[in-house]
Design a protein around this motif. Structure first.
Motif, short mmCIF file in Angstrom:
data_model
loop_
_atom_site.label_atom_id
_atom_site.label_comp_id
_atom_site.label_asym_id
_atom_site.label_seq_id
_atom_site.Cartn_x
_atom_site.Cartn_y
_atom_site.Cartn_z
N ALA A 17 0.82 -1.20 0.00
CA ALA A 17 0.00 0.00 0.00
C ALA A 17 0.86 1.26 0.00
CB ALA A 17 -0.94 0.00 1.21
N ILE A 18 1.92 1.26 0.82
CA ILE A 18 2.82 2.42 0.86
C ILE A 18 3.53 2.59 -0.48
CG2 ILE A 18 4.89 3.36 1.94
CD1 ILE A 18 4.01 2.04 4.54
N THR A 19 3.96 1.48 -1.07
CA THR A 19 4.61 1.54 -2.38
C THR A 19 3.67 2.12 -3.43
OG1 THR A 19 5.95 -0.39 -1.82
CG2 THR A 19 5.79 0.19 -4.15
N GLY A 20 2.40 1.71 -3.37
CA GLY A 20 1.41 2.26 -4.30
C GLY A 20 1.22 3.75 -4.14
N LEU A 21 1.26 4.22 -2.90
CA LEU A 21 1.13 5.67 -2.67
C LEU A 21 2.29 6.44 -3.27
CD1 LEU A 21 -0.13 5.76 1.04
CD2 LEU A 21 -1.44 6.28 -1.02
N PHE A 22 3.50 5.88 -3.15
CA PHE A 22 4.66 6.57 -3.69
C PHE A 22 4.72 6.48 -5.22
CE2 PHE A 22 6.29 6.19 0.67
CZ PHE A 22 6.83 7.46 0.83
N LEU A 23 4.30 5.34 -5.78
CA LEU A 23 4.35 5.18 -7.23
C LEU A 23 3.14 5.78 -7.93
CD1 LEU A 23 5.68 1.51 -7.59
CD2 LEU A 23 6.95 3.66 -7.83
N GLY A 24 2.09 6.09 -7.17
CA GLY A 24 0.88 6.64 -7.78
C GLY A 24 1.11 7.89 -8.61
N PRO A 25 1.79 8.92 -8.07
CA PRO A 25 2.01 10.13 -8.87
C PRO A 25 2.79 9.88 -10.15
CG PRO A 25 2.41 10.57 -6.55
CD PRO A 25 2.22 9.09 -6.67
N PHE A 26 3.81 9.00 -10.07
CA PHE A 26 4.58 8.70 -11.28
C PHE A 26 3.74 7.93 -12.29
CE2 PHE A 26 7.57 5.98 -13.70
CZ PHE A 26 8.30 6.99 -14.31
N GLY A 27 2.90 7.01 -11.80
CA GLY A 27 2.01 6.29 -12.70
C GLY A 27 1.02 7.22 -13.39
N TRP A 28 0.49 8.17 -12.61
CA TRP A 28 -0.42 9.15 -13.22
C TRP A 28 0.31 9.99 -14.26
CZ3 TRP A 28 -0.54 14.37 -13.92
CH2 TRP A 28 -1.75 14.91 -14.31
N LEU A 29 1.59 10.33 -14.01
CA LEU A 29 2.37 11.11 -14.96
C LEU A 29 2.56 10.35 -16.26
CD1 LEU A 29 3.84 13.89 -14.92
CD2 LEU A 29 5.92 12.64 -14.38
N VAL A 30 2.83 9.05 -16.17
CA VAL A 30 2.99 8.24 -17.37
C VAL A 30 1.68 8.20 -18.16
CG1 VAL A 30 3.46 5.91 -18.23
CG2 VAL A 30 4.82 6.84 -16.36
N LEU A 31 0.57 7.99 -17.46
CA LEU A 31 -0.73 7.95 -18.14
C LEU A 31 -1.06 9.30 -18.76
CD1 LEU A 31 -2.83 5.87 -15.58
CD2 LEU A 31 -1.86 5.10 -17.75
N ALA A 32 -0.71 10.40 -18.08
CA ALA A 32 -0.97 11.72 -18.63
C ALA A 32 -0.19 11.96 -19.91
CB ALA A 32 -0.64 12.80 -17.61
N GLY A 33 1.02 11.40 -19.98
CA GLY A 33 1.82 11.54 -21.20
C GLY A 33 1.28 10.75 -22.37
N LEU A 34 0.38 9.81 -22.09
CA LEU A 34 -0.22 9.00 -23.14
C LEU A 34 -1.60 9.48 -23.56
CD1 LEU A 34 0.76 5.46 -21.79
CD2 LEU A 34 1.88 6.74 -23.62
N LYS A 35 -2.11 10.54 -22.93
CA LYS A 35 -3.45 11.04 -23.22
C LYS A 35 -3.40 12.22 -24.18
CE LYS A 35 -5.40 9.79 -18.69
NZ LYS A 35 -6.04 10.32 -17.46
#
Length: 285
Positions: free
Chosen positions: A27-45
């Protein structure tokens, strides 16, 4: 072993405890990786998908060309080279200078040493904004604006946090190493370079990664001291991908930010063992 064994319940509890621990870590790892994951998805939109309400978490039409467009619209490799030169130079110099100062605080005796060390640690409480204007005026008087010399001087001056790490590590080494070297006729400079520094590779690794990350991610100092041609990738990513009206192009900024973050992630993955060891061996003593 039967289910009624006295060791059965402790093993079940141990497995349940590990399961809870792993769940919390994931869960903690997901919280830290969440912003970077959103950034990757934003670059694909597309820009329309980024502006849509309600938010679409996954891109409906993947835009891989955002990454190539972000790379081609600016001199991406040129700015990355500037960042690499500044970050590597500063990280190398500040690691060595901080190690030297930390060695002095850990192994040498002098009047007022504890007071000086307290002042050094207290300087970490000073916000960067307070020293920004005096720093700029000093470098302007010395003719160092729009050069990389400020990062060289900053590196040679050491930094309090890294000095603290090295001081804690060197203070924990056996006194016999130092005494044996003195009996053999070695001075403190020789003791530092030939005995103490080679043993401090975990802290050296951690300090280099920390200092490199600081400089690679710094926006204020390059924006203040460097021209557009000599500036770093952080400044270029934040100030270049805009429309004629000055509005940020969010999809290109996101794609460029992903490419900007990847080198730091690779450096950490390569040096993570030394980083973790350095942080753990520099604990309070």
């Amino acid at each position: 072993m039967s289910a009624t064994s006295p060791f059965a319940k402790p093993r079940v509890r141990l497995r349940a405890g590990r399961l809870v621990l792993y769940t919390v870590l994931v869960a903690i790892t997901g919280l830290f990786l969440g912003p970077f994951g959103w950034l990757v998805l934003a670059g694909l939109k597309t820009p329309a998908e980024l502006a849509a309400s309600p938010v679409h978490w996954l891109p409906q039409h993947i835009q891989w060309h955002d990454f190539t467009d972000a790379y081609r619209l600016i001199d991406f490799l040129g700015y990355a080279r500037n960042s690499l030169i500044i970050a590597t130079t500063y990280a190398t110099l500040v690691t060595l200078s901080s190690a030297w100062v930390g060695f002095g605080f850990a192994r040498l005796s002098a009047p007022g040493k504890k007071t000086l060390f307290g002042i050094l640690l207290g300087s970490m409480m000073l916000p960067q904004m307070i020293t920004l204007l005096p720093t700029y005026l000093i470098f302007a008087k010395l003719g160092m604006v729009d050069t990389y010399w400020p990062w060289v001087l900053w590196g040679l001056a050491a930094t309090p946090y890294l000095v603290f790490l090295f001081r804690q590590f060197f203070a924990g080494l056996p006194r016999e190493l130092e005494e044996a070297a003195i009996v053999d006729g070695c001075g403190y400079a020789t003791i530092f370079w030939r005995i103490f520094l080679p043993q401090s590779w975990p802290v050296l690794s951690a300090s280099f990664v920390i200092a490199f990350t600081w400089t690679w991610g710094d926006y204020i100092a390059p924006q203040l001291l460097l021209s557009t041609d000599r500036t770093t990738l952080a400044v270029a990513v934040m100030s270049t991908y805009v429309t004629s009206a000055g509005t940020p192009v969010a999809d290109l900024q996101a794609a460029a930010s992903v490419m900007y973050v990847v080198p730091i992630l690779l450096i950490f993955l390569v040096a993570q063992r030394g980083f973790v060891a350095g942080m753990s061996t520099s604990g309070l003593k």
